[in-house]
Design an enzyme around this catalytic site. Structure first.
Site, PDB file in Angstrom:
ATOM      1  CB  ALA A  75      74.651  56.973  47.401  1.00 35.29           C
TER       2      ALA A  75
ATOM      3  CG  LEU B  25      80.430  56.785  37.627  1.00 37.61           C
ATOM      4  CD1 LEU B  25      79.858  58.237  38.007  1.00 37.61           C
ATOM      5  CD2 LEU B  25      79.779  56.360  36.294  1.00 37.61           C
TER       6      LEU B  25
ATOM      7  N   GLY C  99      82.231  61.849  42.986  1.00 36.52           N
ATOM      8  CA  GLY C  99      83.745  62.262  42.952  1.00 36.52           C
ATOM      9  C   GLY C  99      84.275  61.595  44.240  1.00 36.52           C
TER      10      GLY C  99
ATOM     11  CE1 TYR D  87      88.369  66.036  44.463  1.00 38.95           C
ATOM     12  CE2 TYR D  87      89.211  68.511  44.794  1.00 38.95           C
ATOM     13  CZ  TYR D  87      88.249  67.315  44.751  1.00 38.95           C
ATOM     14  OH  TYR D  87      87.021  67.658  45.260  1.00 38.95           O
TER      15      TYR D  87
ATOM     16  CE  LYS E  21      86.242  67.777  41.627  1.00 42.14           C
ATOM     17  NZ  LYS E  21      84.932  67.157  41.530  1.00 42.14           N
TER      18      LYS E  21
HETATM   19  P1  NAI Z   1      80.487  62.565  48.998  1.00 44.11           P
HETATM   20  O1  NAI Z   1      81.620  61.562  49.114  1.00 44.11           O
HETATM   21  O2  NAI Z   1      79.670  62.600  50.044  1.00 44.11           O
HETATM   22  O3  NAI Z   1      79.591  61.976  47.771  1.00 44.11           O
HETATM   23  C1  NAI Z   1      80.294  61.473  46.639  1.00 44.11           C
HETATM   24  C2  NAI Z   1      79.526  60.376  46.084  1.00 44.11           C
HETATM   25  O4  NAI Z   1      80.016  59.864  44.955  1.00 44.11           O
HETATM   26  C3  NAI Z   1      79.273  59.203  46.770  1.00 44.11           C
HETATM   27  O5  NAI Z   1      77.847  58.921  47.057  1.00 44.11           O
HETATM   28  C4  NAI Z   1      80.224  58.094  46.157  1.00 44.11           C
HETATM   29  O6  NAI Z   1      79.553  56.954  46.293  1.00 44.11           O
HETATM   30  C5  NAI Z   1      79.921  58.351  44.716  1.00 44.11           C
HETATM   31  N1  NAI Z   1      81.214  57.895  44.093  1.00 44.11           N
HETATM   32  C6  NAI Z   1      82.429  57.965  44.239  1.00 44.11           C
HETATM   33  N2  NAI Z   1      83.060  57.140  43.622  1.00 44.11           N
HETATM   34  C7  NAI Z   1      82.307  56.597  42.746  1.00 44.11           C
HETATM   35  C8  NAI Z   1      82.518  55.752  41.751  1.00 44.11           C
HETATM   36  N3  NAI Z   1      83.484  55.115  41.240  1.00 44.11           N
HETATM   37  N4  NAI Z   1      81.319  55.339  40.983  1.00 44.11           N
HETATM   38  C9  NAI Z   1      79.926  56.040  41.111  1.00 44.11           C
HETATM   39  N5  NAI Z   1      79.905  56.610  42.294  1.00 44.11           N
HETATM   40  C10 NAI Z   1      81.101  57.173  42.965  1.00 44.11           C
HETATM   41  O7  NAI Z   1      81.368  64.044  48.247  1.00 44.11           O
HETATM   42  P2  NAI Z   1      80.756  65.412  48.170  1.00 44.11           P
HETATM   43  O8  NAI Z   1      81.567  66.172  49.115  1.00 44.11           O
HETATM   44  O9  NAI Z   1      79.401  65.447  48.186  1.00 44.11           O
HETATM   45  O10 NAI Z   1      81.355  65.472  46.731  1.00 44.11           O
HETATM   46  C11 NAI Z   1      80.524  65.744  45.552  1.00 44.11           C
HETATM   47  C12 NAI Z   1      81.189  66.605  44.715  1.00 44.11           C
HETATM   48  O11 NAI Z   1      81.703  67.828  44.913  1.00 44.11           O
HETATM   49  C13 NAI Z   1      82.697  65.615  44.313  1.00 44.11           C
HETATM   50  O12 NAI Z   1      82.809  65.840  42.761  1.00 44.11           O
HETATM   51  C14 NAI Z   1      83.921  66.420  44.927  1.00 44.11           C
HETATM   52  O13 NAI Z   1      84.933  66.248  44.320  1.00 44.11           O
HETATM   53  C15 NAI Z   1      83.176  67.879  44.884  1.00 44.11           C
HETATM   54  N6  NAI Z   1      83.889  69.013  45.877  1.00 44.11           N
HETATM   55  C16 NAI Z   1      83.478  68.501  46.967  1.00 44.11           C
HETATM   56  C17 NAI Z   1      84.129  69.233  48.132  1.00 44.11           C
HETATM   57  C18 NAI Z   1      84.063  69.009  49.697  1.00 44.11           C
HETATM   58  O14 NAI Z   1      84.661  69.782  50.436  1.00 44.11           O
HETATM   59  N7  NAI Z   1      83.163  68.156  50.225  1.00 44.11           N
HETATM   60  C19 NAI Z   1      84.908  70.365  47.837  1.00 44.11           C
HETATM   61  C20 NAI Z   1      84.714  70.644  46.323  1.00 44.11           C
HETATM   62  C21 NAI Z   1      84.374  69.976  45.563  1.00 44.11           C
END
Ligand code: NAI
Length: 284
Positions: free
Chosen positions: A10, A42, A71, A157, A161
C-alpha cells in the site's frame, strides 16, 4: 505471466514494486494493514496466519515470486520495539515458511526480503536480540532491548534487519529453498524517501540525525529506483543470485565498512569451513 505476492503493497517501495509488476502484466496479491487484496495486521501471529492462508487461497497454491516489503520504522514509542520485531522479522519469516511450498510449485520462483543498511552501519546492535529472533523467541528479543530505553526502537530495527538477512542467507542455500528451485535474496536499502522515512523526518531530533548520517553520493534514494532493483531480482536474469544481500544505499555501507567484508575465512573458523566443504552436495 506470473503470480506474485507483495507485502507492504500500500505504500513506499512495496507499492512501487506492485505497480511495476502489474504494469508488466503480472498478477499481484498485495498484503497490507492498509487497503490491499489481503488486509492483515502482520504484527500479530493471528494476523500473519490469516495473511498466509488468504494468499495461498488467492494464488491457488502456486507463486512465481514473493516480495516482503512490509515494515515499520524506528520511531520512538513504548510498544514500538516489539511491533518492529513482529512485523519486520516474523512478518517476513513466518510468511515465507508458509508460502515455501507454493513458491516451490512456481516457475523458477524468486524471493526478495527487505533488509536495510542499518545492519552494517548501526553500532552496538545487541547480538542477544538477534539470536533470540533467529530462535523464534520474540519475548527474549524484546527483553534484550529494554536496557536501551529511548533507543530501543532503533536497536529493534537493526536487530530485526540483521536477523532477516541471516535467516535469508541460512535458508537460501538449503535443499528446501535452492534445492526446490527457489532463489532467496535480500535487498538492503539506505535512506529512501518514502512515508516511513518522512515520518522519521517529521521529528526534529530524528531529522537532524538522518541529515547528518554519512551518504557518500548525498541525498535520499528513490522508491521507484529500488523497485527496479527488486523487479530485476525477480527476473530470470537473477537465476544465479542466491543468498545475497544487495546494498543500494548511496555508499554508506562501503564508507563505514570498506575493509570488513568481503573478508577471508578467519583461521579460527577453518575447521567449521572444512566440515561444510565435505558435507556439500549440489542441488543441480
Ligand atoms: P512504507 O511505510 O512506505 O511502507 C511500509 C508498508 O508496510 C506500508 O504500506 C504499511 O502499511 C505496511 N505495514 C506496516 N505495518 C504493517 C503491519 N503491521 N501489517 C501489515 N502491513 C504493515 O515504508 P518503505 O520505506 O517503503 O519500507 C519498505 C521496507 O523497506 C520496510 O521493510 C523498511 O523497513 C525497509 N527499509 C526502508 C528504508 C527507507 O529509508 N525507507 C531503508 C531501509 C529499509
Amino acid at each position: 505471466m506470473g503470480t506474485y505476492v507483495v507485502t507492504g503493497s500500500a505504500s513506499g517501495m512495496g507499492r512501487a514494486v506492485a505497480e511495476r509488476l502489474r504494469a508488466n502484466g503480472h498478477t499481484v496479491i498485495g498484503v497490507d494493514v492498509q487497503p490491499a487484496e489481503v488486509v492483515a495486521d502482520l504484527s500479530t501471529p493471528a494476523g500473519r496466519r490469516a495473511a498466509a492462508n488468504a494468499v495461498l487461497s488467492a494464488c491457488g497454491g502456486r507463486l512465481d515470486g514473493a516480495v516482503l516489503a512490509a515494515g515499520v520504522g524506528p520511531t520512538p514509542g513504548r510498544d514500538q520495539p516489539r511491533r518492529i520485531l513482529e512485523v519486520n522479522y516474523f512478518g517476513v519469516v513466518e510468511l515465507l515458511q508458509a508460502w515455501r511450498p507454493a513458491l516451490a510449485a512456481g516457475e523458477r520462483a524468486k524471493v526478495v526480503a527487505f533488509s536495510s543498511n542499518s545492519t552494517t552501519t548501526m553500532p552496538a546492535i545487541p547480538g542477544r536480540a538477534i539470536r533470540a529472533l533467529l530462535a523464534g523467541d520474540v519475548d527474549k528479543a524484546a527483553r534484550a532491548l529494554r536496557i536501551f530505553g529511548r533507543a530501543a526502537s532503533s536497536m529493534a530495527y537493526g536487530a530485526s534487519k540483521v536477523a532477516v538477512s541471516r535467516w535469508v542467507r541460512r535458508h537460501a542455500v538449503t535443499r528446501d529453498w535452492a534445492g526446490a528451485g527457489i532463489r532467496l535474496n535480500a535487498l538492503a536499502p539506505g535512506a529512501i524517501l518514502t512515508p516511513l522515512l518522512e515520518k522519521q523526518l517529521s521529528t526534529p531530533a530524528e531529522a537532524k540525525a538522518i541529515h547528518s548520517f554519512p551518504v557518500p553520493i548525498g541525498g535520499f534514494g528513490d522508491a521507484g529506483h529500488l523497485a527496479d532493483w527488486v523487479v530485476f531480482m525477480l527476473s530470470d536474469s537473477a537465476d544465479f543470485l542466491c543468498g545475497s544481500v544487495l546494498f543500494v544505499d548511496g555508499g554508506s555501507d562501503a564508507y563505514f565498512r570498506s575493509d570488513d567484508w568481503p573478508g577471508p575465512v578467519p583461521a579460527r573458523r577453518l575447521a567449521a569451513y572444512l566440515r561444510k566443504f565435505k558435507r556439500f552436495t549440489s542441488f543441480s
